[in-house]
Design a protein around this motif. Structure first.
Motif, PDB file in Angstrom:
ATOM      1  N   LEU A  98       0.832  -1.204   0.000  1.00 33.27           N
ATOM      2  CA  LEU A  98       0.000   0.000   0.000  1.00 33.27           C
ATOM      3  C   LEU A  98       0.867   1.255   0.000  1.00 33.27           C
ATOM      4  N   VAL A  99       1.925   1.239   0.802  1.00 35.26           N
ATOM      5  CA  VAL A  99       2.811   2.406   0.861  1.00 35.26           C
ATOM      6  C   VAL A  99       3.565   2.583  -0.454  1.00 35.26           C
ATOM      7  N   HIS A 100       3.858   1.479  -1.133  1.00 32.15           N
ATOM      8  CA  HIS A 100       4.598   1.538  -2.401  1.00 32.15           C
ATOM      9  C   HIS A 100       3.700   1.824  -3.594  1.00 32.15           C
ATOM     10  N   GLY A 101       2.398   1.841  -3.383  1.00 29.01           N
ATOM     11  CA  GLY A 101       1.479   2.124  -4.482  1.00 29.01           C
ATOM     12  C   GLY A 101       1.114   0.916  -5.310  1.00 29.01           C
ATOM     13  N   GLN A 102       1.486  -0.295  -4.893  1.00 29.21           N
ATOM     14  CA  GLN A 102       1.118  -1.485  -5.638  1.00 29.21           C
ATOM     15  C   GLN A 102      -0.344  -1.849  -5.422  1.00 29.21           C
ATOM     16  N   LEU A 103      -0.884  -1.458  -4.305  1.00 29.29           N
ATOM     17  CA  LEU A 103      -2.290  -1.704  -3.984  1.00 29.29           C
ATOM     18  C   LEU A 103      -2.933  -0.391  -3.565  1.00 29.29           C
ATOM     19  N   ARG A 104      -4.247  -0.349  -3.626  1.00 33.43           N
ATOM     20  CA  ARG A 104      -4.998   0.814  -3.179  1.00 33.43           C
ATOM     21  C   ARG A 104      -5.931   0.361  -2.051  1.00 33.43           C
ATOM     22  N   PRO A 105      -5.996   1.114  -0.961  1.00 36.04           N
ATOM     23  CA  PRO A 105      -6.813   0.672   0.177  1.00 36.04           C
ATOM     24  C   PRO A 105      -8.297   0.747  -0.135  1.00 36.04           C
ATOM     25  N   ASN A 106      -9.069  -0.057   0.588  1.00 34.65           N
ATOM     26  CA  ASN A 106     -10.527   0.004   0.486  1.00 34.65           C
ATOM     27  C   ASN A 106     -11.107   1.140   1.317  1.00 34.65           C
ATOM     28  N   GLY A 107     -10.325   1.619   2.259  1.00 35.64           N
ATOM     29  CA  GLY A 107     -10.765   2.733   3.083  1.00 35.64           C
ATOM     30  C   GLY A 107      -9.580   3.405   3.738  1.00 35.64           C
ATOM     31  N   GLY A 108      -9.756   4.644   4.144  1.00 34.24           N
ATOM     32  CA  GLY A 108      -8.676   5.383   4.772  1.00 34.24           C
ATOM     33  C   GLY A 108      -7.815   6.107   3.756  1.00 34.24           C
ATOM     34  N   GLU A 109      -6.709   6.650   4.240  1.00 33.73           N
ATOM     35  CA  GLU A 109      -5.824   7.454   3.412  1.00 33.73           C
ATOM     36  C   GLU A 109      -4.388   6.979   3.560  1.00 33.73           C
ATOM     37  N   VAL A 110      -3.679   6.997   2.419  1.00 35.38           N
ATOM     38  CA  VAL A 110      -2.258   6.655   2.385  1.00 35.38           C
ATOM     39  C   VAL A 110      -1.533   7.814   1.715  1.00 35.38           C
ATOM     40  N   TRP A 111      -0.673   8.489   2.483  1.00 35.33           N
ATOM     41  CA  TRP A 111       0.085   9.626   1.971  1.00 35.33           C
ATOM     42  C   TRP A 111       1.566   9.282   1.984  1.00 35.33           C
ATOM     43  N   VAL A 112       2.207   9.468   0.843  1.00 34.28           N
ATOM     44  CA  VAL A 112       3.645   9.246   0.705  1.00 34.28           C
ATOM     45  C   VAL A 112       4.225  10.418  -0.067  1.00 34.28           C
ATOM     46  N   GLU A 113       5.198  11.079   0.531  1.00 32.60           N
ATOM     47  CA  GLU A 113       5.820  12.237  -0.123  1.00 32.60           C
ATOM     48  C   GLU A 113       4.779  13.298  -0.479  1.00 32.60           C
ATOM     49  N   GLY A 114       3.738  13.412   0.330  1.00 31.02           N
ATOM     50  CA  GLY A 114       2.701  14.396   0.078  1.00 31.02           C
ATOM     51  C   GLY A 114       1.726  14.018  -1.010  1.00 31.02           C
ATOM     52  N   ARG A 115       1.789  12.790  -1.536  1.00 34.93           N
ATOM     53  CA  ARG A 115       0.885  12.340  -2.598  1.00 34.93           C
ATOM     54  C   ARG A 115      -0.055  11.286  -2.031  1.00 34.93           C
ATOM     55  N   GLY A 116      -1.321  11.422  -2.355  1.00 38.48           N
ATOM     56  CA  GLY A 116      -2.320  10.494  -1.858  1.00 38.48           C
ATOM     57  C   GLY A 116      -2.421   9.266  -2.731  1.00 38.48           C
ATOM     58  N   LEU A 117      -1.954   8.127  -2.234  1.00 39.20           N
ATOM     59  CA  LEU A 117      -2.011   6.880  -2.993  1.00 39.20           C
ATOM     60  C   LEU A 117      -3.326   6.132  -2.776  1.00 39.20           C
ATOM     61  N   HIS A 118      -4.214   6.705  -1.998  1.00 42.20           N
ATOM     62  CA  HIS A 118      -5.504   6.073  -1.776  1.00 42.20           C
ATOM     63  C   HIS A 118      -6.539   6.501  -2.816  1.00 42.20           C
ATOM     64  N   ARG A 119      -6.206   7.465  -3.619  1.00 42.58           N
ATOM     65  CA  ARG A 119      -7.161   7.985  -4.589  1.00 42.58           C
ATOM     66  C   ARG A 119      -7.232   7.075  -5.815  1.00 42.58           C
ATOM     67  N   TRP A 120      -8.357   7.196  -6.509  1.00 49.62           N
ATOM     68  CA  TRP A 120      -8.551   6.383  -7.711  1.00 49.62           C
ATOM     69  C   TRP A 120      -7.535   6.772  -8.780  1.00 49.62           C
ATOM     70  N   TRP A 121      -7.319   8.075  -8.942  1.00 46.36           N
ATOM     71  CA  TRP A 121      -6.334   8.555  -9.908  1.00 46.36           C
ATOM     72  C   TRP A 121      -5.104   8.976  -9.120  1.00 46.36           C
ATOM     73  N   ARG A 122      -4.107   8.117  -9.111  1.00 45.95           N
ATOM     74  CA  ARG A 122      -2.927   8.332  -8.293  1.00 45.95           C
ATOM     75  C   ARG A 122      -1.848   9.018  -9.122  1.00 45.95           C
ATOM     76  N   ARG A 123      -1.820  10.328  -9.036  1.00 44.42           N
ATOM     77  CA  ARG A 123      -0.841  11.102  -9.804  1.00 44.42           C
ATOM     78  C   ARG A 123       0.555  10.947  -9.193  1.00 44.42           C
ATOM     79  N   GLY A 124       1.544  10.942 -10.071  1.00 44.93           N
ATOM     80  CA  GLY A 124       2.929  10.907  -9.622  1.00 44.93           C
ATOM     81  C   GLY A 124       3.351   9.598  -9.014  1.00 44.93           C
ATOM     82  N   LEU A 125       2.672   8.473  -9.333  1.00 46.42           N
ATOM     83  CA  LEU A 125       3.027   7.186  -8.740  1.00 46.42           C
ATOM     84  C   LEU A 125       4.430   6.758  -9.159  1.00 46.42           C
ATOM     85  N   THR A 126       4.782   7.000 -10.419  1.00 51.26           N
ATOM     86  CA  THR A 126       6.124   6.638 -10.870  1.00 51.26           C
ATOM     87  C   THR A 126       7.178   7.431 -10.125  1.00 51.26           C
TER      88      THR A 126
END
Length: 611
Positions: A98-126
């Protein structure tokens, strides 16, 4: 509840191992490599407040109806080492993914480097993956690359604007700090499990990431290598990186331990947990705990200056050439056995397409010739026509805008012309006189107006009333039908050959891409851009298409040379009007078609594997 302050024996052994020469080199080398991240360390007074680089809030993750993670709250700041413990199946690997962006959570928020990886459109994942290194439980080194090439590739992917000389020096320095410089040219199959894991950790640390995720890095290696790997991760945290380690039991001198599946956080004696227990904390700067006294007093290393734009551009071009062109050529050379059937099939189909193109050119030239003959109307003059009547007829036709040119043909000229046409050369032998009368050949500018011109001269006194003109009303319609039929058949055959070629080559390229699926997935996890993944496949497809086109073009050219040299008469009858210029166009088209087909099938095959 086990507290972090009571470090287990394994952690004590980890401290002891750095007294050895080899492991001391490892610690010093990695500490030197992480100096670039010292800007994230807190001040020596311990009062600076750091913003978390990883933050999880009320995270939930389930697979189907099975809940793996529930209400997980965690935040990690730079310079902190956090452990995630729990039995198998508790969700440790899932949390790291989840922290690496390989999966997306079913609930809650995951923030890494100020980017939200919990969103449907995960900008800046690369971009996130280039700043977040992942140490897999199994090393996941690329089997086709040596130890040095594995490290070099990771650095090129992370920062392609870095000069290759610098990248290679950094990779060699990492191997030396790992005590594996003598294994630089060894492939993963030639290394032990512990050596592979050490190189995997070195690959993660060489790019100086801000976050390091380690999934049970010591699970399948011996105690000596486990101590080295442990020390590498401790020194990375001491250098300013946020390190999250998943393990079955508490083994590291970590600031906090997240226990799964309960989600409880255990703090060491120097930490104060927030009253709500949700993982909010004000952590003691870990680098002050881990670094020796002499290292704490060392001056902070300033961030290196950015290279000039022209040097970064040159480095980007050079690294792109290595990542795309050289990598594609190397993959093609290694996959020759797999691509040989596709190469032969493509060459055969391109040969058939080239031959069909030559036949189409001959038919097109014949159709043009027939259209030219259809626009020619021969007006037969009466045997008793006077010169004055013929002159009057010529004057009237000259002023007609529908007529492009007028040619007067004498009986002798008509007889000589008939002698060159098959079937007419023996007609004069049937009579003692010349059977061909004098005529006027009218070249009509528009073939559709031939009938009107022929009708206008039919009643002229200088024209033979019995057989006035050579105009056939059905000639134009027959030519049009023939052209449509021949063109349709030719286009249909070309499309059929193209579809067959695409199906064969696409299946072959998909097989190659499927065999390299894990390699593509791993490079993606390293943070590779799209062109870094797609480019080698396109180069490989271009090589297959180029060779197939060259083989087909050589076969067509050879057949044409033999036909011209030994059977020129037969060739002129079978393919009239197809000369050297037309053959050159056909050869160029065959080679271009091979390149296009190879690149197209490679691109589509890669898209399927990437999906």
């Amino acid at each position: 509840m086990e507290r972090v302050g009571s470090r287990p024996a394994t952690g004590a052994r980890t401290r002891a191992v750095t007294n050895g020469a080899t492991n001391g080199a490892v610690a010093n080398g990695l500490r030197a490599k992480t100096n670039g991240a010292t800007s994230h360390r807190p001040g020596t007074n311990g009062t600076a407040k750091l913003q978390p680089v990883v933050k999880l809030t009320h995270v939930k993750k389930s697979f189907g109806r099975t809940d793996v993670l529930k209400e997980i709250n965690l935040s990690v700041v730079p310079g902190e080492l956090v452990e995630i413990t729990g039995p198998s199946g508790a969700g440790k690997t899932t949390l790291l993914r989840l922290v690496h962006g390989q999966l997306r959570p079913n609930g809650g928020e995951v923030w890494v480097e100020g980017r939200g990886l919990h969103r449907w459109w995960r900008r800046g994942l690369t971009r996130v993956r280039r700043d977040v290194a992942f140490v897999f439980q199994e090393h996941h080194l690329l089997p086709r690359l040596t130890a040095l090439e594995n490290l070099t590739l990771a650095l090129q992917v992370t920062d392609p604007q870095l000069p290759f000389k610098t990248i290679k020096q950094r990779a060699l320095g990492t191997l030396e700090s790992l005590g594996l410089a003598h294994k630089r040219n060894s492939y993963p199959r030639q290394l032990s499990a512990g050596e592979r894991q050490r190189i995997a950790v070195g690959r993660a640390l060489a790019a100086k990431p801000r976050v390091i995720l380690a999934d049970e890095p010591m699970a399948s290696i011996d105690d000596d290598n486990a101590r080295i790997v442990m020390r590498l991760l401790e020194d990375a945290a001491a250098g300013g990186a946020a390190v999250i380690v998943a393990s079955h039991k508490h083994s590291f001198p970590s600031s906090r331990v997240l226990n799964l599946p309960s989600g409880r956080i255990h703090l060491n004696g120097s930490q104060k947990a927030a009253s709500n227990g949700n993982g909010k904390h004000a952590p003691q700067p870990l680098w002050r705990v881990l670094l020796p006294v002499h290292a704490r007093t060392r001056k902070q290393v300033t961030k290196p200056k950015q290279l000039p734009l022209w040097r970064r551009t040159v480095a980007l071009v050079a690294n792109s050439y290595r990542l795309v062109v050289l990598s594609g050529l190397r993959s093609w050379s290694r996959d020759v056995r797999l691509t040989s059937p596709a190469l032969g099939t493509m060459a055969l189909l391109l040969l058939l397409c080239g031959t069909l193109a030559m036949v189409g050119i001959a038919i097109e030239r014949a159709a043009v010739q027939q259209a030219a003959e259809a626009s020619l109307v021969r007006v037969y003059l009466a045997s008793d026509a006077t010169p004055e009547a013929v002159a009057t007829l010529k004057s009237r036709l000259t002023s007609d805008p529908r007529i492009a040119s007028i040619t007067e043909v004498s009986p002798e000229q008509a007889l000589a012309e008939a002698a060159s046409h098959p079937g007419l050369d023996n007609l004069s032998s049937l009579s003692s006189t010349n059977p061909f009368p004098a005529s006027l050949d009218l070249r009509v500018s528009d073939v559709t107006k031939v009938g009107a011109v022929a009708t206008s001269v039919k009643d002229d006194p200088a024209v033979d009333p019995a057989y006035p003109t050579s105009y056939d009303p059905d000639t134009y319609s027959r030519l049009r039908r023939i052209a449509l039929v021949v063109g349709g058949v030719g286009v249909g055959l070309l499309l059929l050959f193209g579809l067959v070629a695409y199906a064969v080559i696409a299946n072959s390229m998909r097989g190659i891409a499927t065999a390299r699926r894990q390699e593509v997935a791993l490079i993606r996890l390293l943070g590779a851009r799209g062109w870094m993944l797609r480019g080698p496949f396109v180069v490989e497809g271009l090589m297959i298409g180029a060779l197939a086109g060259a083989v087909a073009a050589a076969a067509v050219a050879g057949a044409w040379v033999l036909a011209i040299r030994f059977e020129s008469a037969t060739y002129a009858q079978v393919l009239p009007g197809v000369g050297p210029t037309e053959v050159q166009y056909v050869l160029a088209s065959v080679m271009a078609a091979g390149l296009l087909l190879g690149s197209l099938t490679a691109t589509l095959g890669f898209r399927k594997v990437r999906a």
